[in-house]
Design a protein around this motif. Structure first.
Motif, mmCIF file in Angstrom:
data_model
loop_
_atom_site.group_PDB
_atom_site.id
_atom_site.type_symbol
_atom_site.label_atom_id
_atom_site.label_comp_id
_atom_site.label_asym_id
_atom_site.label_seq_id
_atom_site.Cartn_x
_atom_site.Cartn_y
_atom_site.Cartn_z
ATOM 1 N N TYR A 121 0.822 -1.216 0.000
ATOM 2 C CA TYR A 121 0.000 0.000 0.000
ATOM 3 C C TYR A 121 0.854 1.265 0.000
ATOM 4 C CZ TYR A 121 -3.705 3.263 1.234
ATOM 5 O OH TYR A 121 -4.584 4.317 1.243
ATOM 6 N N GLU A 179 0.803 4.736 -2.332
ATOM 7 C CA GLU A 179 0.817 6.106 -1.809
ATOM 8 C C GLU A 179 1.941 6.920 -2.445
ATOM 9 O OE1 GLU A 179 -0.857 6.090 2.695
ATOM 10 O OE2 GLU A 179 1.085 5.103 2.405
ATOM 11 N N ARG A 206 0.968 7.842 -6.058
ATOM 12 C CA ARG A 206 -0.015 8.920 -6.078
ATOM 13 C C ARG A 206 0.641 10.268 -5.782
ATOM 14 N NH1 ARG A 206 -3.714 12.038 -3.529
ATOM 15 N NH2 ARG A 206 -5.742 12.137 -4.557
ATOM 16 N N PRO A 220 -8.346 9.438 -5.749
ATOM 17 C CA PRO A 220 -7.918 9.048 -4.394
ATOM 18 C C PRO A 220 -7.658 7.545 -4.293
ATOM 19 C CG PRO A 220 -10.282 9.392 -4.453
ATOM 20 C CD PRO A 220 -9.760 9.785 -5.809
ATOM 21 N N PRO A 256 -7.892 4.043 -1.856
ATOM 22 C CA PRO A 256 -8.772 3.605 -0.765
ATOM 23 C C PRO A 256 -8.150 4.032 0.566
ATOM 24 C CG PRO A 256 -7.733 1.718 -1.842
ATOM 25 C CD PRO A 256 -7.380 2.928 -2.636
ATOM 26 N N GLY A 257 -8.964 4.301 1.551
ATOM 27 C CA GLY A 257 -8.499 4.878 2.818
ATOM 28 C C GLY A 257 -7.516 4.024 3.601
ATOM 29 N N LYS A 258 -6.842 4.675 4.559
ATOM 30 C CA LYS A 258 -5.852 4.014 5.408
ATOM 31 C C LYS A 258 -6.473 3.107 6.466
ATOM 32 C CE LYS A 258 -1.818 4.868 6.174
ATOM 33 N NZ LYS A 258 -0.626 4.092 5.861
ATOM 34 N N ALA A 259 -7.732 3.320 6.803
ATOM 35 C CA ALA A 259 -8.434 2.522 7.814
ATOM 36 C C ALA A 259 -7.728 2.574 9.161
ATOM 37 C CB ALA A 259 -8.608 1.085 7.336
ATOM 38 N N LEU A 260 -7.549 3.785 9.671
ATOM 39 C CA LEU A 260 -6.830 3.968 10.934
ATOM 40 C C LEU A 260 -7.524 3.281 12.107
ATOM 41 C CD1 LEU A 260 -5.817 7.705 10.469
ATOM 42 C CD2 LEU A 260 -4.372 5.683 10.214
ATOM 43 N N ARG A 269 -9.137 0.522 12.057
ATOM 44 C CA ARG A 269 -8.845 -0.913 11.991
ATOM 45 C C ARG A 269 -7.450 -1.232 12.534
ATOM 46 N NH1 ARG A 269 -11.391 -4.799 9.233
ATOM 47 N NH2 ARG A 269 -13.343 -4.283 8.234
ATOM 48 N N ARG A 294 -9.805 -3.373 -0.248
ATOM 49 C CA ARG A 294 -8.666 -2.522 -0.592
ATOM 50 C C ARG A 294 -8.088 -2.917 -1.954
ATOM 51 N NH1 ARG A 294 -3.782 -1.114 3.501
ATOM 52 N NH2 ARG A 294 -5.109 0.660 3.992
ATOM 53 N N GLY A 338 -10.125 -1.410 -4.663
ATOM 54 C CA GLY A 338 -9.885 0.022 -4.741
ATOM 55 C C GLY A 338 -8.551 0.356 -5.394
#
Length: 193
Positions: free
Chosen positions: A102, A106, A109, A122, A124-128, A130, A149, A152
């Protein structure tokens, strides 16, 4: 009677002149209702079986698959297989397969935002949440989260790599085709072979 015919011709000429000036001015109206649109088809060559069912003239397929979670403790992370198939001349390899995590996505991007004139979608989110300890599940290593993920990341890569301006960026080529990502590379454009 002759006088009437002359008046009729003058009236017809005035209507034609008004219609011509209306068309030139871009106006439409009742007097233009008699205009017939040209509906002839463009000439195209007949399609044969190779054209219909052969490989497309230009294609770019990117799949993100086979997630693998490796490591233990704080060094634990998930990598994804990124497989590229293309016949676009800008790519030096027509097929490649690399593994990325991942943080590599980043990096890509961030590089595209910094170096290109492309609006970068964007990730997919970092899922902090989790990542918090003492959860009842595996957090970011849960199978359903990894699959979400993965989808995404695949969507992100296909959008980015499908953009003609992004295809010229060296960071994208390095990400898709080189075994390891050199994060200290010199940003540049790729030239077509």
């Amino acid at each position: 009677m002759f006088y009437f015919e002359g008046e009729r011709r003058k009236t017809h000429t005035r209507i034609q002149a008004n219609l011509t000036s209306s068309v030139a001015a871009g106006r439409t109206g009742g007097e233009m209702a008699d205009t017939i649109a040209d509906t002839r088809r463009l000439f195209t060559k007949p399609q044969n079986l190779n054209d219909a069912y052969g490989p497309p003239s230009n294609f770019l397929e990117i799949d993100v698959s086979n997630p693998e979670t490796i490591g233990v403790g704080r060094g634990r992370h998930t990598t994804y297989e990124v497989r590229l198939k293309t016949n676009l001349p800008i790519f030096k390899l027509k097929e490649s397969c690399v593994r990325r995590r991942y943080s590599d996505f980043e990096w890509l991007r961030a590089e595209l935002e910094r170096e290109s004139k492309v609006v970068v979608p964007p990730l997919p989110g970092k899922a902090l949440i989790r990542q918090l300890p003492f959860r009842g599940d595996d957090g970011i290593f849960d199978d359903s989260f990894i699959e979400e993920r993965r989808q995404g990341l695949e969507q992100f890569l296909n959008k980015v790599a499908g953009h003609p301006l992004a295809q010229n960026e060296r960071c994208l080529h390095m990400f898709l085709q080189e075994e390891s990502v050199d994060k200290n590379y010199t940003p540049s454009k790729v030239r077509q072979a």
